[in-house]
Design an enzyme around this catalytic site. Sequence first.
Site, PDB file in Angstrom:
ATOM      1  N   ARG A 284      12.227   0.336  -1.729  1.00 53.48           N
ATOM      2  CA  ARG A 284      12.523   0.561  -0.317  1.00 53.48           C
ATOM      3  C   ARG A 284      12.804  -0.726   0.444  1.00 53.48           C
ATOM      4  O   ARG A 284      13.421  -0.686   1.516  1.00 53.48           O
ATOM      5  CB  ARG A 284      11.376   1.366   0.324  1.00 53.48           C
ATOM      6  CG  ARG A 284      11.384   2.812  -0.140  1.00 53.48           C
ATOM      7  CD  ARG A 284      10.169   3.544   0.345  1.00 53.48           C
ATOM      8  NE  ARG A 284       9.129   3.593  -0.662  1.00 53.48           N
ATOM      9  CZ  ARG A 284       7.848   3.766  -0.391  1.00 53.48           C
ATOM     10  NH1 ARG A 284       7.442   3.873   0.859  1.00 53.48           N
ATOM     11  NH2 ARG A 284       6.966   3.834  -1.364  1.00 53.48           N
TER      12      ARG A 284
ATOM     13  N   GLU B 278      -1.794   0.221  -3.268  1.00 55.83           N
ATOM     14  CA  GLU B 278      -2.758   1.133  -2.621  1.00 55.83           C
ATOM     15  C   GLU B 278      -3.178   2.197  -3.624  1.00 55.83           C
ATOM     16  O   GLU B 278      -4.307   2.667  -3.612  1.00 55.83           O
ATOM     17  CB  GLU B 278      -2.094   1.764  -1.385  1.00 55.83           C
ATOM     18  CG  GLU B 278      -3.007   2.648  -0.570  1.00 55.83           C
ATOM     19  CD  GLU B 278      -2.282   3.365   0.558  1.00 55.83           C
ATOM     20  OE1 GLU B 278      -1.069   3.156   0.726  1.00 55.83           O
ATOM     21  OE2 GLU B 278      -2.934   4.149   1.258  1.00 55.83           O
TER      22      GLU B 278
HETATM   23  C1  PRP Z   1       5.580   0.803  -1.444  1.00 49.37           C
HETATM   24  C2  PRP Z   1       6.260   0.211  -0.227  1.00 49.37           C
HETATM   25  C3  PRP Z   1       5.883  -1.240  -0.322  1.00 49.37           C
HETATM   26  C4  PRP Z   1       4.493  -1.187  -0.946  1.00 49.37           C
HETATM   27  C5  PRP Z   1       3.444  -1.422   0.096  1.00 49.37           C
HETATM   28  O1  PRP Z   1       6.379   0.597  -2.556  1.00 49.37           O
HETATM   29  O2  PRP Z   1       7.669   0.408  -0.238  1.00 49.37           O
HETATM   30  O3  PRP Z   1       6.763  -1.964  -1.181  1.00 49.37           O
HETATM   31  O4  PRP Z   1       4.336   0.117  -1.520  1.00 49.37           O
HETATM   32  O5  PRP Z   1       2.151  -1.427  -0.441  1.00 49.37           O
HETATM   33  P1  PRP Z   1       1.213  -2.704  -0.513  1.00 49.37           P
HETATM   34  O6  PRP Z   1       1.332  -3.440   0.800  1.00 49.37           O
HETATM   35  O7  PRP Z   1      -0.166  -2.128  -0.721  1.00 49.37           O
HETATM   36  O8  PRP Z   1       1.645  -3.547  -1.658  1.00 49.37           O
HETATM   37  P2  PRP Z   1       6.122   1.250  -3.991  1.00 49.37           P
HETATM   38  O9  PRP Z   1       5.411   0.232  -4.844  1.00 49.37           O
HETATM   39  O10 PRP Z   1       5.492   2.578  -3.809  1.00 49.37           O
HETATM   40  O11 PRP Z   1       7.570   1.327  -4.619  1.00 49.37           O
HETATM   41  P3  PRP Z   1       8.925   2.082  -4.211  1.00 49.37           P
HETATM   42  O12 PRP Z   1       9.478   1.359  -2.979  1.00 49.37           O
HETATM   43  O13 PRP Z   1       9.778   1.846  -5.412  1.00 49.37           O
HETATM   44  O14 PRP Z   1       8.622   3.529  -3.932  1.00 49.37           O
HETATM   45  N1  ADE Z   2       3.196   2.627   0.168  1.00 49.78           N
HETATM   46  C1  ADE Z   2       1.890   2.341   0.081  1.00 49.78           C
HETATM   47  N2  ADE Z   2       1.171   3.112   0.900  1.00 49.78           N
HETATM   48  C2  ADE Z   2       2.060   3.936   1.523  1.00 49.78           C
HETATM   49  C3  ADE Z   2       1.937   4.966   2.496  1.00 49.78           C
HETATM   50  N3  ADE Z   2       0.750   5.312   2.987  1.00 49.78           N
HETATM   51  N4  ADE Z   2       3.058   5.575   2.933  1.00 49.78           N
HETATM   52  C4  ADE Z   2       4.265   5.225   2.434  1.00 49.78           C
HETATM   53  N5  ADE Z   2       4.437   4.268   1.507  1.00 49.78           N
HETATM   54  C5  ADE Z   2       3.354   3.629   1.058  1.00 49.78           C
END
Ligand code: PRP
Ligand code: ADE
Length: 179
Positions: free
Chosen positions: A64, A101
């Site tokens: 994202r 998370e």
């Molecule tokens: C999500 C979001 C951030 C990250 C935030 O990505 O887009 O990159 O988690 O969490 P944090 O601050 O605890 O590290 P995700 O790893 O779910 O990957 P995606 O964008 O491929 O769905």
């Molecule tokens: N990535 C990590 N935590 C999230 C949340 N609560 N909502 C969307 N993206 C996330």
Amino acid sequence: MNQASLALIKNSIKTIPDYPKPGIMFRDVTSLMEDGEAFKMSIDLLVAHYKDRGFTKIVGTEARGFLFGAPLAVALGLGFVPVRKPGKLPRATNAQSYELEYGMDTLEIHQDAIQAGDKVLVVDDLLATGGTIDATVKLIRDLGGEVTDAAFIINLPDLGGEQRLLDLGLDVLSLCEFE
Ligand code: PRP
Ligand code: ADE
């Protein structure tokens, strides 16, 4: 920043309870992107904040972070460097593991994508624990890049990511927060 614009952005983000696991309130940035006015507004606000600041590159994290980092890079006339999940980048890479998370993961960067002296702005959609951006900052700094700023659409302040990034010496901007 203009409060009406920030409210428009926040109101465009849908919340999905118990996704992808029970207890997680998922803040879905795709609903913002489906709203052309909110999507453009979010990029315009970041452009106004970061233009003429001397950045040489924008780094966005899979997946994202690409959605906001790439249009911001185009608008600022800067190169965009993707930080990706393992095995996706074709040239020589450096890797860094980190805690999410909800789980563990590893990120990779092309070794030749950052040069010593690059001034880097890191962009992602959402700041939760800060683990993703902490790992991303380590990857950039290991290659000699200077990272001073991180930008997000959404901050989840209860998860402590902002303080973690402040402790790394970053200035942090987020366009909205959800408890
Ligand atoms: C999500 C979001 C951030 C990250 C935030 O990505 O887009 O990159 O988690 O969490 P944090 O601050 O605890 O590290 P995700 O790893 O779910 O990957 P995606 O964008 O491929 O769905
Ligand atoms: N990535 C990590 N935590 C999230 C949340 N609560 N909502 C969307 N993206 C996330």
